[in-house]
Design a protein around this motif. Sequence first.
Motif, short mmCIF file in Angstrom:
data_model
loop_
_atom_site.label_atom_id
_atom_site.label_comp_id
_atom_site.label_asym_id
_atom_site.label_seq_id
_atom_site.Cartn_x
_atom_site.Cartn_y
_atom_site.Cartn_z
N VAL A 239 12.84 5.07 1.07
CA VAL A 239 12.92 6.01 -0.05
C VAL A 239 12.94 5.21 -1.34
CG1 VAL A 239 14.27 7.83 -1.14
CG2 VAL A 239 14.16 7.69 1.36
N LEU A 240 12.02 5.52 -2.25
CA LEU A 240 11.93 4.78 -3.51
C LEU A 240 12.36 5.62 -4.71
CD1 LEU A 240 9.59 3.59 -1.48
CD2 LEU A 240 9.02 2.27 -3.49
N ASP A 241 11.92 6.87 -4.74
CA ASP A 241 12.21 7.72 -5.90
C ASP A 241 12.33 9.16 -5.42
OD1 ASP A 241 12.36 9.14 -8.24
OD2 ASP A 241 10.45 8.44 -9.07
N ARG A 242 13.54 9.69 -5.40
CA ARG A 242 13.75 11.04 -4.88
C ARG A 242 13.09 12.11 -5.74
NH1 ARG A 242 17.79 8.12 -2.72
NH2 ARG A 242 18.48 8.72 -0.61
N GLN A 243 12.67 11.76 -6.94
CA GLN A 243 11.96 12.71 -7.78
C GLN A 243 10.47 12.35 -7.89
OE1 GLN A 243 13.91 13.39 -11.54
NE2 GLN A 243 15.89 13.78 -10.60
N GLY A 244 10.02 11.45 -7.04
CA GLY A 244 8.61 11.11 -7.01
C GLY A 244 7.78 12.26 -6.45
N THR A 245 6.50 12.23 -6.71
CA THR A 245 5.63 13.34 -6.31
C THR A 245 4.77 13.02 -5.08
OG1 THR A 245 3.91 12.57 -7.84
CG2 THR A 245 5.47 14.21 -8.67
N ILE A 246 4.87 11.79 -4.57
CA ILE A 246 3.98 11.36 -3.49
C ILE A 246 4.77 10.89 -2.28
CG2 ILE A 246 2.15 9.74 -2.83
CD1 ILE A 246 1.49 9.51 -5.85
N ALA A 247 4.36 11.36 -1.10
CA ALA A 247 4.88 10.88 0.18
C ALA A 247 3.73 10.24 0.93
CB ALA A 247 5.47 12.03 0.99
N VAL A 248 4.01 9.16 1.66
CA VAL A 248 2.96 8.46 2.42
C VAL A 248 3.40 8.31 3.87
CG1 VAL A 248 1.65 6.33 2.69
CG2 VAL A 248 2.15 7.19 0.40
N LEU B 50 5.62 -3.00 -3.35
CA LEU B 50 4.76 -2.80 -4.53
C LEU B 50 5.33 -1.77 -5.49
CD1 LEU B 50 1.27 -2.74 -2.76
CD2 LEU B 50 2.25 -4.61 -4.11
N ARG B 51 6.14 -0.84 -4.95
CA ARG B 51 6.78 0.22 -5.73
C ARG B 51 5.79 0.93 -6.67
NH1 ARG B 51 12.12 0.15 -4.91
NH2 ARG B 51 12.37 1.76 -6.50
N PRO B 52 4.73 1.51 -6.13
CA PRO B 52 3.78 2.23 -6.99
C PRO B 52 4.44 3.43 -7.65
CG PRO B 52 3.34 2.66 -4.67
CD PRO B 52 4.36 1.57 -4.71
N LYS B 53 4.01 3.73 -8.84
CA LYS B 53 4.60 4.83 -9.60
C LYS B 53 4.39 6.16 -8.88
CE LYS B 53 4.50 7.01 -14.17
NZ LYS B 53 3.86 7.00 -15.52
N GLY B 54 5.45 6.95 -8.80
CA GLY B 54 5.36 8.27 -8.20
C GLY B 54 5.63 8.32 -6.71
N LEU B 55 5.75 7.15 -6.06
CA LEU B 55 5.98 7.14 -4.61
C LEU B 55 7.43 7.47 -4.31
CD1 LEU B 55 4.96 6.67 -1.75
CD2 LEU B 55 5.45 4.23 -2.04
N ALA B 56 7.63 8.58 -3.61
CA ALA B 56 8.98 9.02 -3.28
C ALA B 56 9.46 8.43 -1.96
CB ALA B 56 9.02 10.55 -3.20
N ILE B 57 8.60 8.49 -0.94
CA ILE B 57 9.01 8.09 0.40
C ILE B 57 7.80 7.60 1.17
CG2 ILE B 57 8.74 10.45 1.26
CD1 ILE B 57 11.11 9.95 3.14
N VAL B 58 8.00 6.61 2.03
CA VAL B 58 6.92 6.10 2.86
C VAL B 58 7.50 5.73 4.22
CG1 VAL B 58 7.21 3.77 1.88
CG2 VAL B 58 5.11 4.34 3.12
N GLY B 59 6.79 6.10 5.28
CA GLY B 59 7.27 5.79 6.62
C GLY B 59 6.19 5.99 7.66
N LYS B 60 6.45 5.51 8.86
CA LYS B 60 5.46 5.63 9.93
C LYS B 60 5.56 6.99 10.62
CE LYS B 60 8.35 3.49 13.50
NZ LYS B 60 8.42 2.46 14.55
N LEU B 61 4.54 7.32 11.40
CA LEU B 61 4.49 8.57 12.16
C LEU B 61 3.74 8.29 13.45
CD1 LEU B 61 4.68 11.65 12.60
CD2 LEU B 61 2.58 11.88 11.26
N GLU B 62 4.47 8.21 14.57
CA GLU B 62 3.85 7.80 15.82
C GLU B 62 3.74 8.90 16.86
OE1 GLU B 62 4.43 3.20 16.49
OE2 GLU B 62 6.38 4.19 16.44
N THR B 63 4.43 10.02 16.68
CA THR B 63 4.37 11.08 17.69
C THR B 63 3.91 12.39 17.07
OG1 THR B 63 6.72 11.61 17.37
CG2 THR B 63 6.17 10.03 19.08
N GLU B 64 3.24 13.19 17.90
CA GLU B 64 2.63 14.43 17.44
C GLU B 64 3.58 15.62 17.53
OE1 GLU B 64 1.71 14.46 21.88
OE2 GLU B 64 2.53 13.17 20.34
N ASN B 65 4.83 15.37 17.89
CA ASN B 65 5.80 16.47 17.98
C ASN B 65 6.98 16.22 17.05
OD1 ASN B 65 7.10 14.50 19.93
ND2 ASN B 65 5.44 15.25 21.22
N ILE B 66 8.00 15.49 17.52
CA ILE B 66 9.17 15.30 16.66
C ILE B 66 8.83 14.50 15.40
CG2 ILE B 66 9.98 13.22 17.85
CD1 ILE B 66 12.85 14.31 17.37
#
Length: 225
Positions: free
Chosen positions: A120-129, A144-160
Motif C-alpha cells: 500500500v503506497l497511497d490510500r487516496q491514490g486512484t490506481i490499483a495494480v 518506484l512509487r509512481p504518482k497515484g498508485l494506491a496499492i499493488v499486489g499479485k493475483l494467483e487464484t481465480e477464486n479467493i
Amino acid sequence: MREGILRQLQADLKASFETPKCRKCGCLRDVLIAMQQATDHLMGEDADALRTDIASFLNGLEITEYACLGCDPCPPAIAENHIFEMAGGVIRLPMVRPSPCAFTPRPVGQWPVVAGEYRVLDRQGTIAVSTLASADLPGKLAELRPKGLAIVGKLETENIGVDKVVKNVVTNPYLQILIVAGQESKGHQSGQALLALMENGVDEQQRIIGARGKRPFLRNVTPKE
C-alpha cells in the motif's frame, strides 16, 4: 480417442497425487471427486482402471490443510484444464463447488479491508495494480512509487484471489483504475478470470461467466459488489 483421453487423465492425476503438497490441498480432492463423478457412466477396462486409480488416490490423500495454495503451476488444475480441452462429449464434468476458503474483512474505516500479499503506497491514490503471478513486480513498482498508485499486489487464484481484489477495490472510493499486468497464473488463469468478471459478471452460482479457470467461484463478495 476415448482411450487416449483416459490415459492422459490417469497420468495427470498420478502426477498430481505424487506431488506432496497436493495431497494436503483441496484442489486435488475436488478434482478427484469431480473425475470420480464424471467417469461413473463410462464402461470398459480403461474406465475401470481409471476409477480404481481415482479411488486409490482419494484414499491416499492426507488431511486437507489448505483449500488452495495458488501454486503456479497447479498440477490438479492442469489436469482438469487438459480434460476440459480434450474431452468433448466423452467425459461430462459436473460443476464442483470449491472447498470453503473465507476471509474476515477488517473493521469499517480500515483499508485495505482484506489482508493479502500487497504493498500500500497511497490510500487516496486512484490506481490499483494486479501483477498476477509476477511475485517480484509489486516490490519493484513500490520502489518506484509512481504518482497515484494506491496499492499493488499479485493475483494467483481465480477464486479467493479475485474475491480479495474486488473487496479491496470497491471499498476504496478513491480508486478509479485497476491495471492488470504481469505473468498469467497457469492453470488458475486468474488474469483472464478478472477480465471475464468485468465483461460478463457472475451467474446464479457466483461463478465468473466465461472464466477459463476451473474454480472461478466467488464466495466472499456479494453480487452487488
